[in-house]
Design a protein around this motif. Structure first.
Motif, PDB file in Angstrom:
ATOM      1  N   ALA A 215     -12.413   1.543  -0.153  1.00  0.00           N
ATOM      2  CA  ALA A 215     -12.596   0.222   0.446  1.00  0.00           C
ATOM      3  C   ALA A 215     -12.710   0.325   1.962  1.00  0.00           C
TER       4      ALA A 215
ATOM      5  N   PRO B 287      -6.328  -6.668  -0.841  1.00  0.00           N
ATOM      6  CA  PRO B 287      -6.152  -6.649  -2.299  1.00  0.00           C
ATOM      7  C   PRO B 287      -6.638  -7.972  -2.872  1.00  0.00           C
TER       8      PRO B 287
ATOM      9  N   LEU C 129      -7.990   2.194  -2.030  1.00  0.00           N
ATOM     10  CA  LEU C 129      -7.971   1.808  -0.619  1.00  0.00           C
ATOM     11  C   LEU C 129      -8.911   2.671   0.207  1.00  0.00           C
TER      12      LEU C 129
ATOM     13  N   PRO D  76     -14.454   5.696  -4.806  1.00  0.00           N
ATOM     14  CA  PRO D  76     -13.012   5.565  -4.544  1.00  0.00           C
ATOM     15  C   PRO D  76     -12.381   6.927  -4.324  1.00  0.00           C
TER      16      PRO D  76
ATOM     17  N   HIS E 240     -16.205  -4.437  -3.767  1.00  0.00           N
ATOM     18  CA  HIS E 240     -15.012  -4.312  -4.602  1.00  0.00           C
ATOM     19  C   HIS E 240     -14.795  -2.849  -4.964  1.00  0.00           C
ATOM     20  N   SER E 241     -13.551  -2.400  -4.885  1.00  0.00           N
ATOM     21  CA  SER E 241     -13.248  -0.990  -5.091  1.00  0.00           C
ATOM     22  C   SER E 241     -11.966  -0.847  -5.885  1.00  0.00           C
ATOM     23  N   ASP E 242     -11.802   0.339  -6.510  1.00  0.00           N
ATOM     24  CA  ASP E 242     -10.562   0.651  -7.216  1.00  0.00           C
ATOM     25  C   ASP E 242      -9.507   1.244  -6.294  1.00  0.00           C
TER      26      ASP E 242
ATOM     27  N   VAL F  94      -9.871  -4.696  -2.890  1.00  0.00           N
ATOM     28  CA  VAL F  94      -9.324  -3.646  -3.756  1.00  0.00           C
ATOM     29  C   VAL F  94      -8.795  -4.302  -5.016  1.00  0.00           C
TER      30      VAL F  94
ATOM     31  N   TRP G 142       0.844  -1.196   0.000  1.00  0.00           N
ATOM     32  CA  TRP G 142       0.000   0.000   0.000  1.00  0.00           C
ATOM     33  C   TRP G 142       0.880   1.247   0.000  1.00  0.00           C
TER      34      TRP G 142
ATOM     35  N   VAL H  79     -10.166  -5.433   4.762  1.00  0.00           N
ATOM     36  CA  VAL H  79      -9.867  -4.835   3.460  1.00  0.00           C
ATOM     37  C   VAL H  79      -8.670  -5.587   2.915  1.00  0.00           C
TER      38      VAL H  79
END
Length: 307
Positions: free
Chosen positions: A256, A194, A253, A307, A249-251, A217, A144, A192
């Motif tokens: 998310a 990836p 951090l 996001p 689901h997100s693009d 993510v 991250w 959270v």
């Protein structure tokens, strides 16, 4: 024997099996008391089965955490519950105002298989409300970039997991140590992760009640100008997530973490009794003008933060 313990559940389940076996054996015998033994055996077995189901549900949802809670008389004034101060509360007060982020080094953290000590971000009102316990969002994975992301009403823990990190670190070690150091709830946290670490997140979510929600993510940088909300689009290894766990689901951090925080209960004050967990929206975020993608099935639900 604890009301929420496994031994009590096993004893009652054993009682169900014994009651059913005795009823079947007595049913085959042609003797005078059979007219009483048969219905009594059926009723006793059904009653034990209901008790077993009730104990399993109570262990998962914590309606009654002890025998005292279950047997408490309505005419007896209940003692006011007290929220125990976290071991780090005084240390946090001694820090500069507005500094809510710190490196967390509890005893034994170097045996958790992490790349570095976890980073903790407490919400802005943590010290102003010493009578409240807070839910937790745990961010797993490594790589991250940028400063740790916090949440308005939730404690955030960034754990840089590696291939050596086990699910027990997320389900036992971190909750036990964090409950000692900060005023946090015992269960109903959120993860959270990836997409590349969804396997570890799924194994941790398999522990009943600890992580009912996971924000995934998407791998890779988001498309230029992307404003996609947290949605229920599939991931590569979605089979790793247990059935019944809410997945978003997100693009990015930040989105998310915000979505995951909304899936946890709000801060619980001392005077408020424990309640069954349901996804709670702390505030009403702005909704996108375009409709969210259609559901793809399962227990996936769309979220609202951008996001």
């Amino acid at each position: 024997m604890s009301l929420t313990g496994i031994p009590l559940i096993l004893v009652v389940v054993l009682g169900v099996a014994v009651g059913a076996a005795v009823t079947v054996l007595a049913w085959r015998r042609e003797w005078r008391p059979r007219l009483l033994v048969r219905p009594a055996g059926i009723l006793l077995t059904e009653a034990l089965l209901l008790v077993a189901v009730g104990l399993i549900v109570n262990r998962s949802e914590l309606f009654y955490s002890s025998w005292g809670d279950l047997l408490q008389q309505t005419d007896t004034p209940a003692a006011m519950p007290v929220v125990r101060a976290g071991a780090l509360d005084d240390w946090l007060r001694s820090r500069a105002a507005g500094d809510h982020t710190f490196a967390w080094r509890p005893a034994g953290w170097d045996g958790w298989g992490l790349a570095a000590a976890p980073t903790v971000v407490v919400p802005p009102g943590y010290l102003e409300h010493p009578d409240r316990r807070y839910s937790v969002v745990v961010v797993v994975g490594d790589g991250w970039t940028g400063p740790p992301v916090g949440a308005d009403q939730t404690v955030v823990v960034v754990a840089r997991t590696t291939a050596a990190t086990t699910a027990a670190t997320l389900t036992a070690a971190i909750p036990a140590q964090l409950s000692h150091d900060l005023r946090v709830t015992a269960r109903h946290w959120a993860l959270v992760s990836p997409a590349s670490a969804i396997g570890l997140a799924g194994r941790a979510a398999a522990a009943a009640g600890q992580y009912p929600a996971i924000a995934v993510v998407r791998d890779g940088p988001p498309p230029a100008g992307s404003r996609r909300p947290v949605t229920a689009t599939p991931v590569t290894d979605v089979a790793a997530v247990p059935v019944g766990v809410t997945v978003g689901h997100s693009d990015g951090l930040a989105a998310a973490v915000a979505w995951a925080a909304l899936q946890t209960p709000p801060p619980l004050a001392a005077a408020e009794p424990p309640v069954a967990w349901i996804p709670v929206h702390h505030h009403r975020p702005h909704r996108p003008a375009s409709p969210a993608p259609a559901r793809t099935g399962g227990s996936r639900v769309p979220g609202q933060p951008r996001p």
